[in-house]
Enzyme design. Structure first.
Site, PDB file in Angstrom:
ATOM      1  N   ARG A 216       0.994  -1.054   0.019  1.00  0.00           N
ATOM      2  CA  ARG A 216      -0.091  -0.051  -0.164  1.00  0.00           C
ATOM      3  C   ARG A 216       1.101   1.525   0.059  1.00  0.00           C
ATOM      4  O   ARG A 216       0.688   2.230  -0.747  1.00  0.00           O
ATOM      5  CB  ARG A 216      -1.008  -0.235   1.257  1.00  0.00           C
ATOM      6  CG  ARG A 216      -1.602   1.110   1.322  1.00  0.00           C
ATOM      7  CD  ARG A 216      -2.585   1.080   2.650  1.00  0.00           C
ATOM      8  NE  ARG A 216      -1.850   0.933   3.969  1.00  0.00           N
ATOM      9  CZ  ARG A 216      -1.275   1.939   4.631  1.00  0.00           C
ATOM     10  NH1 ARG A 216      -1.275   3.046   4.359  1.00  0.00           N
ATOM     11  NH2 ARG A 216      -0.729   1.684   5.827  1.00  0.00           N
TER      12      ARG A 216
ATOM     13  N   ASN B 105       8.164   9.325   1.992  1.00  0.00           N
ATOM     14  CA  ASN B 105       7.820   8.164   1.405  1.00  0.00           C
ATOM     15  C   ASN B 105       8.200   7.800   0.073  1.00  0.00           C
ATOM     16  O   ASN B 105       8.108   8.629  -0.798  1.00  0.00           O
ATOM     17  CB  ASN B 105       6.260   8.063   1.555  1.00  0.00           C
ATOM     18  CG  ASN B 105       5.767   6.622   1.468  1.00  0.00           C
ATOM     19  OD1 ASN B 105       5.744   5.812   2.254  1.00  0.00           O
ATOM     20  ND2 ASN B 105       5.149   6.311   0.299  1.00  0.00           N
TER      21      ASN B 105
ATOM     22  N   HIS C  33       4.244   1.215  -0.624  1.00  0.00           N
ATOM     23  CA  HIS C  33       5.423   1.691  -1.419  1.00  0.00           C
ATOM     24  C   HIS C  33       5.267   1.129  -3.089  1.00  0.00           C
ATOM     25  O   HIS C  33       6.172   1.616  -3.730  1.00  0.00           O
ATOM     26  CB  HIS C  33       6.513   0.995  -1.050  1.00  0.00           C
ATOM     27  CG  HIS C  33       7.000   1.540   0.514  1.00  0.00           C
ATOM     28  ND1 HIS C  33       7.195   2.769   0.597  1.00  0.00           N
ATOM     29  CD2 HIS C  33       6.775   1.149   1.865  1.00  0.00           C
ATOM     30  CE1 HIS C  33       7.454   3.066   2.018  1.00  0.00           C
ATOM     31  NE2 HIS C  33       7.246   1.983   2.701  1.00  0.00           N
TER      32      HIS C  33
ATOM     33  N   HIS D  84       9.207  -3.701   5.260  1.00  0.00           N
ATOM     34  CA  HIS D  84       9.765  -2.404   5.493  1.00  0.00           C
ATOM     35  C   HIS D  84      10.346  -1.777   4.507  1.00  0.00           C
ATOM     36  O   HIS D  84      11.569  -2.235   3.983  1.00  0.00           O
ATOM     37  CB  HIS D  84      10.397  -2.359   6.829  1.00  0.00           C
ATOM     38  CG  HIS D  84      11.129  -1.341   7.257  1.00  0.00           C
ATOM     39  ND1 HIS D  84      10.628  -0.247   7.820  1.00  0.00           N
ATOM     40  CD2 HIS D  84      12.598  -1.214   7.459  1.00  0.00           C
ATOM     41  CE1 HIS D  84      11.842   0.687   8.099  1.00  0.00           C
ATOM     42  NE2 HIS D  84      12.771   0.165   7.607  1.00  0.00           N
ATOM     43  N   PHE D  85      10.244  -0.519   4.280  1.00  0.00           N
ATOM     44  CA  PHE D  85      11.188   0.160   3.362  1.00  0.00           C
ATOM     45  C   PHE D  85      12.353   1.093   4.130  1.00  0.00           C
ATOM     46  O   PHE D  85      11.829   1.840   5.063  1.00  0.00           O
ATOM     47  CB  PHE D  85      10.559   1.300   2.452  1.00  0.00           C
ATOM     48  CG  PHE D  85      11.267   1.904   1.355  1.00  0.00           C
ATOM     49  CD1 PHE D  85      11.239   1.285   0.027  1.00  0.00           C
ATOM     50  CD2 PHE D  85      12.175   2.876   1.545  1.00  0.00           C
ATOM     51  CE1 PHE D  85      11.983   1.828  -0.999  1.00  0.00           C
ATOM     52  CE2 PHE D  85      12.917   3.588   0.772  1.00  0.00           C
ATOM     53  CZ  PHE D  85      12.999   2.950  -0.599  1.00  0.00           C
ATOM     54  N   ASP D  86      13.387   0.656   3.920  1.00  0.00           N
ATOM     55  CA  ASP D  86      14.499   1.323   4.977  1.00  0.00           C
ATOM     56  C   ASP D  86      15.012   2.807   4.259  1.00  0.00           C
ATOM     57  O   ASP D  86      15.180   3.478   5.040  1.00  0.00           O
ATOM     58  CB  ASP D  86      15.524   0.205   5.126  1.00  0.00           C
ATOM     59  CG  ASP D  86      16.581   0.450   6.131  1.00  0.00           C
ATOM     60  OD1 ASP D  86      15.851   0.756   7.538  1.00  0.00           O
ATOM     61  OD2 ASP D  86      17.820   0.702   6.335  1.00  0.00           O
TER      62      ASP D  86
ATOM     63  N   ARG E  36       8.341  14.016  -0.344  1.00  0.00           N
ATOM     64  CA  ARG E  36       8.691  14.767   0.919  1.00  0.00           C
ATOM     65  C   ARG E  36       7.957  15.958   1.330  1.00  0.00           C
ATOM     66  O   ARG E  36       7.552  16.672   0.226  1.00  0.00           O
ATOM     67  CB  ARG E  36      10.340  15.278   0.671  1.00  0.00           C
ATOM     68  CG  ARG E  36      11.274  14.406   1.168  1.00  0.00           C
ATOM     69  CD  ARG E  36      12.780  14.591   0.671  1.00  0.00           C
ATOM     70  NE  ARG E  36      13.350  13.531   0.648  1.00  0.00           N
ATOM     71  CZ  ARG E  36      13.891  12.663   1.721  1.00  0.00           C
ATOM     72  NH1 ARG E  36      13.815  13.106   2.703  1.00  0.00           N
ATOM     73  NH2 ARG E  36      14.484  11.679   1.203  1.00  0.00           N
TER      74      ARG E  36
ATOM     75  N   LYS F  75       2.369  11.932   6.686  1.00  0.00           N
ATOM     76  CA  LYS F  75       3.529  11.209   6.699  1.00  0.00           C
ATOM     77  C   LYS F  75       4.823  12.003   5.933  1.00  0.00           C
ATOM     78  O   LYS F  75       4.452  12.542   5.135  1.00  0.00           O
ATOM     79  CB  LYS F  75       3.244   9.717   6.002  1.00  0.00           C
ATOM     80  CG  LYS F  75       4.725   9.072   6.166  1.00  0.00           C
ATOM     81  CD  LYS F  75       4.420   7.554   5.511  1.00  0.00           C
ATOM     82  CE  LYS F  75       5.921   6.854   5.564  1.00  0.00           C
ATOM     83  NZ  LYS F  75       5.627   5.363   5.113  1.00  0.00           N
ATOM     84  N   ARG F  76       6.045  12.161   6.592  1.00  0.00           N
ATOM     85  CA  ARG F  76       7.004  13.100   6.068  1.00  0.00           C
ATOM     86  C   ARG F  76       7.533  12.928   4.934  1.00  0.00           C
ATOM     87  O   ARG F  76       8.013  13.757   4.055  1.00  0.00           O
ATOM     88  CB  ARG F  76       7.803  13.444   7.279  1.00  0.00           C
ATOM     89  CG  ARG F  76       7.257  14.078   8.629  1.00  0.00           C
ATOM     90  CD  ARG F  76       8.302  14.429   9.437  1.00  0.00           C
ATOM     91  NE  ARG F  76       8.938  15.830   8.847  1.00  0.00           N
ATOM     92  CZ  ARG F  76       8.349  16.841   8.892  1.00  0.00           C
ATOM     93  NH1 ARG F  76       7.310  17.161   9.507  1.00  0.00           N
ATOM     94  NH2 ARG F  76       8.850  17.961   8.619  1.00  0.00           N
TER      95      ARG F  76
END
Ligand code: C5P
Length: 125
Positions: free
Chosen positions: A10, A44, A12, A120-122, A86, A41-42
């Site tokens: 959802r 993504n 990424h 998880h996107f790191d 951003r 969200k700051r």
């Protein structure tokens, strides 16, 4: 809540959009994908690659994650087409206003399960 493959997709995955996103892409997509509820969200990242391509990164080079000390991260051997969203400094909730930046970068993701799937996107590097 445990990070899940559904949440990863959802937040990424966007394989069907062209790699060169319009300037309004992030404002639309961050809202559509539920990342502007309660707060904006700051940062993504969206990936314009197939799920097969992204899932395959779970079998590429393993490393320590950049945003935690966990060791279940994997770095893509190739660059991927990504869009970086951003939050602008001038943005005021609930009007979440983003800059949209297209690029081709390596990504680092965390994988879990058997078979391994992205959860998880790191980072992008
Ligand atoms: O780096 P930070 O811990 O603030 O990242 C929080 C979340 O922001 C990550 O779990 C990921 O969903 C997202 N993020 C991203 N692309 C980046 C950095 C962070 O999608 N380059």
């Amino acid at each position: 809540r445990k990070p899940s493959v559904q949440d990863f997709k959802r937040q990424h995955m966007d394989p069907d959009s062209p790699p060169n996103s319009r300037p309004t892409y992030c404002n639309q997509m961050m809202k559509r994908r539920g990342m502007t509820k309660g707060s904006c969200k700051r940062v993504n990242t969206f990936l314009h690659e197939s799920w097969a391509t992204v899932k395959a990164i779970c079998s590429q080079r393993q490393m320590t994650c950049k945003t935690s000390s966990r060791n279940n991260c994997h770095k893509s051997s190739s660059t991927l087409h990504i869009t970086d969203c951003r939050l602008k400094g001038s943005s005021k909730y609930p009007n979440c206003d983003y800059t949209t930046t297209n690029s081709q970068k390596h990504i680092i993701i965390a994988c879990e399960g058997n078979p391994l799937v992205p959860v998880h996107f790191d980072a992008s590097v």
